[in-house]
Each structure stands twice: as structure tokens, then as C-alpha cells.
Write a protein that holds these residues in place. Structure first.
Motif, short mmCIF file in Angstrom:
data_model
loop_
_atom_site.label_atom_id
_atom_site.label_comp_id
_atom_site.label_asym_id
_atom_site.label_seq_id
_atom_site.Cartn_x
_atom_site.Cartn_y
_atom_site.Cartn_z
N ARG A 146 0.81 -1.22 0.00
CA ARG A 146 0.00 0.00 0.00
C ARG A 146 0.85 1.27 0.00
NH1 ARG A 146 -2.87 -3.81 2.97
NH2 ARG A 146 -1.79 -3.36 4.91
N GLY A 147 2.17 1.10 0.18
CA GLY A 147 3.05 2.28 0.19
C GLY A 147 2.76 3.22 1.35
N ARG A 148 2.33 2.67 2.48
CA ARG A 148 2.08 3.47 3.68
C ARG A 148 2.11 2.56 4.90
NH1 ARG A 148 -2.81 3.21 5.73
NH2 ARG A 148 -2.69 5.33 6.54
N GLY A 149 2.20 3.20 6.07
CA GLY A 149 2.26 2.44 7.32
C GLY A 149 3.36 3.02 8.20
N HIS A 150 3.33 2.68 9.48
CA HIS A 150 4.28 3.27 10.43
C HIS A 150 4.69 2.19 11.43
CE1 HIS A 150 5.24 7.14 12.92
NE2 HIS A 150 6.13 6.19 13.17
N LEU A 151 5.99 2.00 11.55
CA LEU A 151 6.54 1.04 12.51
C LEU A 151 7.26 1.82 13.61
CD1 LEU A 151 8.22 -1.11 9.76
CD2 LEU A 151 6.48 -2.02 11.31
N ALA A 152 6.90 1.59 14.86
CA ALA A 152 7.58 2.28 15.97
C ALA A 152 8.02 1.22 16.98
CB ALA A 152 6.63 3.29 16.62
N PHE A 153 9.30 1.24 17.30
CA PHE A 153 9.86 0.23 18.20
C PHE A 153 10.34 0.88 19.49
CE2 PHE A 153 10.48 -1.42 13.92
CZ PHE A 153 9.93 -2.69 14.04
N VAL A 154 9.87 0.38 20.62
CA VAL A 154 10.40 0.86 21.90
C VAL A 154 11.71 0.10 22.15
CG1 VAL A 154 10.02 1.23 24.34
CG2 VAL A 154 8.07 1.32 22.76
N SER A 155 12.80 0.81 21.96
CA SER A 155 14.12 0.24 22.21
C SER A 155 14.58 0.76 23.57
CB SER A 155 15.07 0.62 21.08
OG SER A 155 16.29 -0.03 21.25
N SER A 156 15.81 1.24 23.69
CA SER A 156 16.26 1.74 24.99
C SER A 156 17.59 2.46 24.86
CB SER A 156 16.44 0.57 25.96
OG SER A 156 17.01 1.02 27.16
N VAL A 157 17.83 3.39 25.79
CA VAL A 157 19.16 4.00 25.87
C VAL A 157 20.19 2.95 26.28
CG1 VAL A 157 18.33 6.33 26.40
CG2 VAL A 157 18.76 4.73 28.28
N ALA A 158 19.72 1.81 26.81
CA ALA A 158 20.65 0.73 27.17
C ALA A 158 21.38 0.20 25.93
CB ALA A 158 19.88 -0.41 27.84
N GLY A 159 20.85 0.52 24.75
CA GLY A 159 21.53 0.11 23.52
C GLY A 159 22.60 1.07 23.06
N TYR A 160 22.74 2.21 23.74
CA TYR A 160 23.73 3.21 23.29
C TYR A 160 25.18 2.77 23.60
CZ TYR A 160 20.06 6.89 22.90
OH TYR A 160 18.97 7.65 22.57
N ASN A 161 25.36 2.21 24.80
CA ASN A 161 26.70 1.87 25.28
C ASN A 161 26.64 0.53 26.00
OD1 ASN A 161 28.39 4.49 24.99
ND2 ASN A 161 26.50 5.19 25.95
N GLY A 162 27.79 -0.14 26.14
CA GLY A 162 27.84 -1.39 26.92
C GLY A 162 27.51 -1.11 28.37
N LEU A 163 26.78 -2.02 29.02
CA LEU A 163 26.36 -1.83 30.41
C LEU A 163 26.55 -3.10 31.21
CD1 LEU A 163 22.95 0.03 29.92
CD2 LEU A 163 25.08 1.02 30.83
N PRO A 164 26.93 -2.95 32.48
CA PRO A 164 26.97 -4.14 33.33
C PRO A 164 25.56 -4.57 33.72
CG PRO A 164 27.52 -2.18 34.61
CD PRO A 164 27.33 -1.73 33.19
N GLN A 165 25.41 -5.80 34.11
CA GLN A 165 24.12 -6.36 34.56
C GLN A 165 23.03 -6.30 33.49
OE1 GLN A 165 22.68 -5.45 38.52
NE2 GLN A 165 24.70 -4.71 39.09
N ALA A 166 23.43 -6.25 32.25
CA ALA A 166 22.43 -6.24 31.17
C ALA A 166 23.03 -6.93 29.95
CB ALA A 166 22.04 -4.80 30.84
N LEU A 167 23.64 -8.09 30.18
CA LEU A 167 24.46 -8.72 29.14
C LEU A 167 23.68 -9.26 27.96
CD1 LEU A 167 27.33 -10.58 30.96
CD2 LEU A 167 27.25 -8.30 29.99
N ALA A 168 22.40 -9.47 28.14
CA ALA A 168 21.56 -9.85 26.99
C ALA A 168 20.67 -8.67 26.60
CB ALA A 168 20.70 -11.05 27.34
#
Ligand SMILES: NC(=O)c1ccc[n+]([C@@H]2O[C@H](COP(=O)([O-])OP(=O)(O)OC[C@H]3O[C@@H](n4cnc5c(N)ncnc54)[C@H](OP(=O)(O)O)[C@@H]3O)[C@@H](O)[C@H]2O)c1
Length: 269
Positions: A146-168
Motif C-alpha cells: 500500500r506504500g504506507r504504514g508506520h513502525l515504531a519500536f520501543v528500544s532503549s538507551v541501554a543500547g547506546y553503550n555497553g552496560l553491566p548487569q544487562a548482558l543480553a
């Protein structure tokens, strides 16, 4: 497109917008559903907890008069997600916006990591990352057609940099952040909007009981307001609260020696 134009078409009016929220049974997804129901959007609420979704859907439909349906499905099950998308397209004719808020957090610690932790890693990646691909597989053919639509994903600032206690968790969000950029580059020219949402800490069941500092903690209501405002502005990345998330963005550019030093100061027990 002018260089400073919004990266996505701003959502000018919510009444009648057909919105599928995957991960709507609690926290950020549930509060965004509350806000969008008040604005008059037509909503489908997904997650694994059918009873919770049923209760929320009937509460919101009664309170706002908006159409709110419960559509339980597990995002780790590609066929269930595809069936959910089919159900909605049959009922609605199309989906305008899919907001993927489903996510889980692990507190894996490197010092204690062993083989027994691998199922938790797989489950986190299946939910936070592969789940996004399941949604793509379910809705993209229709969006492309249809050439239209919107995808929005709730990601996290945890993806910006490596972090302890969040290895997965953190690597799953780093990959999701990256995926959103690739999707934007591929899909925006086809008329399909892509939004990446990177909250800081939000007071939801996801982080309840975590043994780590939670600076700049937001309420889920504030998170929902920031998300809806960002969609209305046509942002590619919605991140909040800005004073905190902007600092984390700066940390991305620091030499790793300095980043590791600073992070140790703030995460030291
Ligand atoms: N809270 C924070 O500080 C924070 C910060 C940055 C980013 N985030 C992200 O925000 C999103 C929402 O989290 P939240 O904080 O609102 O936590 P939450 O209250 O625990 O909400 C998580 C949602 O994900 C759903 N979910 C989990 N596994 C699922 C699965 N296999 N299939 C379908 N739905 C599933 C849950 O529903 P069911 O249990 O019913 O399946 C629930 O609706 C997550 O992606 C999280 O990573 C949160």
C-alpha cells in the motif's frame, strides 16, 4: 524532502488511526494505550496476558468510547504475530501504526555467567530482537503493497553503550537501535515511517526490584506523553528525558577508557 523537514510524517490527528500496540498489558505500552484511547485512536492491544489485556481493553473502551480490542499474542511466536496482523487487517482493512513495546529485562552478571544462563539470553533476544522481525514479517508486505504504514519500536538507551548487569538486554537493544536505522533507510523512500523510541529509566514492572541506580526515573505516564508527542512531531528517534538521554548520547562519543572510568564511578556498589 527538505533537509530539516520531520523525518517521518507527523501524526496530525489520532481519531480513526488504527494502532496495534504489541506489549500493551503493562508499563509504557499500557499507558500509551490509555493516552491514545483518550485521543480517539482505534486500538488493538497485544501481549501474553490475555486476562489483563481483556480488562484493559474494556476499561478503555468504556472510559473513552474508542474502539479498543484485546488481541493476545506472544511476540516470540512468528505465526501468532502473523495471525494477529491478519485478524486486524480483516477487521480494519489496514493498520496505520504498529507500536512494538514488548520487552523483557535480564540481570545477567558477567562474573557469574555460566551455561545455565543461555536460555535466559535466548529468551531475551527472542523477545526484544527477533520479536521485532516477527512483527516486520507480519505487517511489512501489506505496508509495502500500500506504500504506507508506520513502525515504531520501543528500544532503549541501554543500547547506546555497553552496560553491566544487562548482558543480553543491552545488546538486544543495541541491535534494535541499529535495525531501526536500517529500516528507516530502506522503508522511508517507500512511504513507510519508522520510529525508534529510546526511554531512559521508567518506573514499570520491567525494572522493579533491580539492584542498580535509576537516575532521572520517569513515570510511565510521562513516557507515554513523550512517545505520543514525538509521533506527532514526526521524529525518527524519540528519547526522554532529554537531559539524561542527551548525556548518554555524548558518552557514545567518548574514548572507551574514559567511558569505562566514568561508568565505574556511577555503577560501583
Ligand atoms: N522501564 C524502563 O526503564 C525502560 C527503559 C527503556 C526501555 N524500556 C522498554 O520499554 C518497553 C516496555 O517495557 P516496560 O518498561 O513498560 O515494562 P513492562 O511493564 O514489563 O512491559 C513489558 C510489556 O512487554 C510485554 N511482553 C513481554 N514479553 C512478551 C512476549 N513474549 N510477547 C508479547 N508481549 C510481551 C508484556 O506483556 P505480557 O507480560 O502480557 O506478555 C508487557 O506488556 C520494553 O521494550 C523495554 O525494554 C523500558
Amino acid at each position: 524532502m527538505p533537509f530539516f523537514a520531520p523525518l517521518n510524517p507527523p501524526v496530525a490527528a489520532w481519531p480513526g488511526q488504527r494502532v496495534w500496540i504489541v506489549g500493551a498489558s503493562s508499563g509504557i505500552g499500557a499507558e500509551t494505550a490509555r493516552l491514545l484511547a483518550r485521543r480517539g485512536a482505534r486500538l488493538a492491544l497485544s501481549g501474553r496476558r490475555a486476562e489483563t489485556l481483556d480488562a484493559l481493553a474494556s476499561e478503555l473502551a468504556t472510559a473513552t468510547g474508542s474502539e479498543v480490542r484485546s488481541l493476545p499474542c506472544d511476540i516470540t511466536d512468528a505465526q501468532a504475530v502473523a495471525a494477529g496482523a491478519r485478524t486486524l487487517c480483516e477487521a480494519w482493512g489496514d493498520i496505520d501504526l504498529v507500536l512494538v513495546a514488548a520487552g523483557i529485562y535480564d540481570a545477567l552478571r558477567p562474573q557469574e555467567f555460566h551455561e545455565g544462563d543461555l536460555p535466559a539470553v535466548r529468551h531475551t533476544l527472542d523477545t526484544n530482537l527477533l520479536g521485532a522481525y516477527h512483527v516486520l514479517a507480519a505487517v511489512l508486505p501489506g505496508f509495502r503493497h500500500r506504500g504506507r504504514g508506520h513502525l515504531a519500536f520501543v528500544s532503549s538507551v541501554a543500547g547506546y553503550n555497553g552496560l553491566p548487569q544487562a548482558l543480553a538486554y543491552a545488546p538486544s537493544k543495541a541491535a534494535l537501535n541499529n535495525l531501526c536505522e536500517g529500516l528507516y533507510l530502506e522503508l522511508q523512500p517507500l512511504g513507510i515511517a519508522v520510529t525508534r523510541i529510546c526511554p531512559g529509566f521508567v518506573d514499570t514492572p520491567l525494572i522493579a526490584g533491580g539492584h542498580f541506580p535509576t537516575p532521572a526515573l520517569q513515570t510511565p505516564q510521562a513516557a507515554a506523553r513523550a512517545i505520543v508527542l514525538g509521533l506527532e512531531r514526526g521524529d525518527f528517534e524519540i528519547h526522554f528525558p532529554r537531559y539524561f538521554t542527551s548525556l548518554l548520547k555524548v558518552l557514545q562519543w567518548l574514548p572507551r577508557r574514559l567511558y569505562f572510568f566514568l561508568l565505574r564511578q556511577v555503577t560501583r556498589p
